[in-house]
Design an enzyme around this catalytic site. Structure first.
Site, mmCIF file in Angstrom:
data_model
loop_
_atom_site.group_PDB
_atom_site.id
_atom_site.type_symbol
_atom_site.label_atom_id
_atom_site.label_comp_id
_atom_site.label_asym_id
_atom_site.label_seq_id
_atom_site.Cartn_x
_atom_site.Cartn_y
_atom_site.Cartn_z
ATOM 1 N N HIS A 1 -0.897 -4.197 -12.115
ATOM 2 C CA HIS A 1 -0.484 -3.994 -13.504
ATOM 3 C C HIS A 1 -0.498 -5.306 -14.281
ATOM 4 O O HIS A 1 -0.998 -5.376 -15.404
ATOM 5 C CB HIS A 1 0.913 -3.370 -13.553
ATOM 6 C CG HIS A 1 1.018 -2.052 -12.856
ATOM 7 N ND1 HIS A 1 0.330 -0.944 -13.264
ATOM 8 C CD2 HIS A 1 1.725 -1.672 -11.762
ATOM 9 C CE1 HIS A 1 0.621 0.074 -12.468
ATOM 10 N NE2 HIS A 1 1.453 -0.354 -11.543
ATOM 11 N N ASN B 1 0.795 -1.226 0.000
ATOM 12 C CA ASN B 1 0.000 0.000 0.000
ATOM 13 C C ASN B 1 0.827 1.275 0.000
ATOM 14 O O ASN B 1 0.409 2.305 0.544
ATOM 15 C CB ASN B 1 -0.959 0.019 1.203
ATOM 16 C CG ASN B 1 -1.923 -1.152 1.199
ATOM 17 O OD1 ASN B 1 -1.764 -2.096 1.975
ATOM 18 N ND2 ASN B 1 -2.902 -1.105 0.318
ATOM 19 N N LYS C 1 1.105 -12.889 -2.985
ATOM 20 C CA LYS C 1 1.893 -11.912 -3.745
ATOM 21 C C LYS C 1 3.225 -11.632 -3.062
ATOM 22 O O LYS C 1 4.276 -11.583 -3.713
ATOM 23 C CB LYS C 1 1.110 -10.614 -3.915
ATOM 24 C CG LYS C 1 1.881 -9.547 -4.689
ATOM 25 C CD LYS C 1 1.140 -8.223 -4.695
ATOM 26 C CE LYS C 1 2.021 -7.105 -5.228
ATOM 27 N NZ LYS C 1 1.379 -5.780 -5.118
#
Length: 303
Positions: A223, A115, A203
């Site tokens: 992305h 974040n 991730k």
């Protein structure tokens, strides 16, 4: 920060050794009840979620890698990690490459990057190391110095709690705070080890595998998810978790690192592919997205 010895011995089992012979001295016959000593095997990889979805093929992966590489060059921010992967891997030697970042440093850096931007997370990590010369001090400190040290990275209380809990867990299980032993494990074993800690999701694990362990894995960020949907590599309704499983099963290992870095860079810079059109863009207003022929258009990206 100090890491202790690079390869601590595996923790000893508290269970007594299983006898290999019966009371009569004869070899014990195998049966359905026989317990197998040794390290617990990791769970098998999750199945391919889209077995009927043919893309991407190895040829498609190579073509897209080449067109993005020709357009952007290799991203400078990822170049140091690419150099670490340049030497032939010796599967019998888990010694890290010269100059390789410590695995634990990489994991903490990745946690701090959640974040926020890479630049801010690096600043938070530098501040953390300046405040705490050793990882043991991070675990043993009871105040809010850790929060204060990483406050610039945002979500300081949450990240501090997760970092401290992870470090404490490593020390309790391994006897010292060091993750260099992960270099000796398979991809699935690393996933099993790291996923036990709260706040360390797929991730984060994939980033540690690819960047800090030089393993062949393919993280899926915003992305990557948007671009691979736009060019038809995953179904338009794919979640990040299913996209991760599908793309890792389809993309050849020797292309995963380059493709991932190029997708992230392209997503940040391309006017058509960036999620947010504001901010700095390296591509000029008249530039044509090199993925146009792969259906990478704004119409596709907004689906």
């Amino acid at each position: 920060m100090g890491h202790g010895h690079p390869y601590p011995p595996p923790p000893s089992s508290s269970s007594p050794a299983i006898a290999s012979q019966s009371a009569t001295g004869q070899p014990r016959r195998a049966s359905g009840m026989t317990r197998k000593p040794g390290r617990k095997l990791p769970p098998p990889p999750s199945p391919e979620p889209y077995p009927e979805h043919p893309s991407p093929s190895p040829a498609q992966c190579l073509a897209v890698r080449d067109v993005l590489l020709a357009f952007h060059g290799f991203p400078e921010e990822f170049a140091p990690f690419r150099r670490l992967r340049g030497s032939p891997e010796d599967t019998d030697d888990a010694t890290p490459s010269p100059g390789a970042p410590a695995v634990l440093d990489g994991l903490v850096t990745t946690l701090l990057s959640q974040n926020t931007t890479d630049a801010i997370s690096r600043r938070a990590f530098t501040s953390l190391k300046a405040a705490f010369p050793t990882w043991d001090q991070v675990v043993d400190e009871e105040g809010k110095r850790l929060e204060d040290a990483i406050r610039c990275g945002g979500l300081a209380a949450t990240k501090a709690a997760r970092i401290r809990a992870m470090l404490r867990g490593v020390r309790e299980r391994r006897g010292r705070i060091c993750l260099e032993y992960l270099r000796e494990l398979s991809v699935e074993e690393v996933k099993t080890e790291l996923s036990r800690f709260k706040g360390i999701g797929p991730k984060t694990v994939a980033c540690v595998l690819m960047f800090y362990l030089q393993k062949d894995d393919f993280p899926v960020d915003t992305h990557v998810l948007r671009i691979t949907k736009a060019i038809g590599w995953i179904p338009a309704t794919a979640s990040r978790e299913k996209a991760y499983l599908h793309l890792n099963s389809k993309i050849p290992d020797d292309l995963k690192f380059d493709l991932n870095c190029l997708f992230v860079t392209h997503g940040k810079l391309c006017q058509s592919c960036a999620k947010k059109l504001g901010g700095k863009k390296a591509m000029g207003p008249n530039s044509v997205c090199p993925l146009t022929s792969y259906c990478c258009t704004e119409e596709k990206m907004t689906q």
